[in-house]
Design a protein around this motif. Structure first.
Motif, PDB file in Angstrom:
ATOM      1  N   THR A  84       0.855  -1.183   0.000  1.00 27.26           N
ATOM      2  CA  THR A  84       0.000   0.000   0.000  1.00 27.26           C
ATOM      3  C   THR A  84       0.894   1.236   0.000  1.00 27.26           C
ATOM      4  N   LEU A  85       0.294   2.350  -0.377  1.00 21.12           N
ATOM      5  CA  LEU A  85       1.012   3.620  -0.390  1.00 21.12           C
ATOM      6  C   LEU A  85       0.525   4.466   0.773  1.00 21.12           C
ATOM      7  N   ASP A  86       1.463   4.964   1.532  1.00 21.20           N
ATOM      8  CA  ASP A  86       1.173   5.912   2.600  1.00 21.20           C
ATOM      9  C   ASP A  86       1.687   7.264   2.119  1.00 21.20           C
ATOM     10  N   LYS A  87       1.470   8.299   2.869  1.00 18.26           N
ATOM     11  CA  LYS A  87       1.903   9.638   2.440  1.00 18.26           C
ATOM     12  C   LYS A  87       3.402   9.697   2.162  1.00 18.26           C
ATOM     13  N   GLU A  88       4.183   9.081   3.029  1.00  9.39           N
ATOM     14  CA  GLU A  88       5.639   9.188   2.912  1.00  9.39           C
ATOM     15  C   GLU A  88       6.353   7.858   2.734  1.00  9.39           C
ATOM     16  N   LYS A  89       5.592   6.757   2.639  1.00  8.19           N
ATOM     17  CA  LYS A  89       6.271   5.464   2.559  1.00  8.19           C
ATOM     18  C   LYS A  89       5.429   4.450   1.806  1.00  8.19           C
TER      19      LYS A  89
END
Length: 66
Positions: free
Chosen positions: A40-45
């Motif tokens: 998954t994509l998080d804001k910074e990672k």
């Protein structure tokens, strides 16, 4: 090992290019192997949830999402 490292590098370079498995879960197939990387994509990672075999218990990783 090289296939996983190469695919992780591609994911890092362009994470939203890969197909969506379910909701916000992306999948990146490993060339020549019956495995996929689920992330998954998080804001910074980028969060890698599993490197899953596509024929053996293909949805086992979903319990990690809770």
């Amino acid at each position: 090992k090289k296939s996983v490292a190469n695919q992780l590098k591609k994911i890092k370079q362009n994470p939203d290019w890969f197909l969506i498995e379910a909701e916000n879960i992306y999948k990146a197939y490993l060339p020549k192997f019956p495995y996929k990387i689920l992330y998954t994509l998080d804001k910074e990672k980028i969060i890698v949830w599993a490197i899953a075999h596509m024929h053996r218990k293909p949805w086992y990783w979903q319990s990690r999402m809770r």
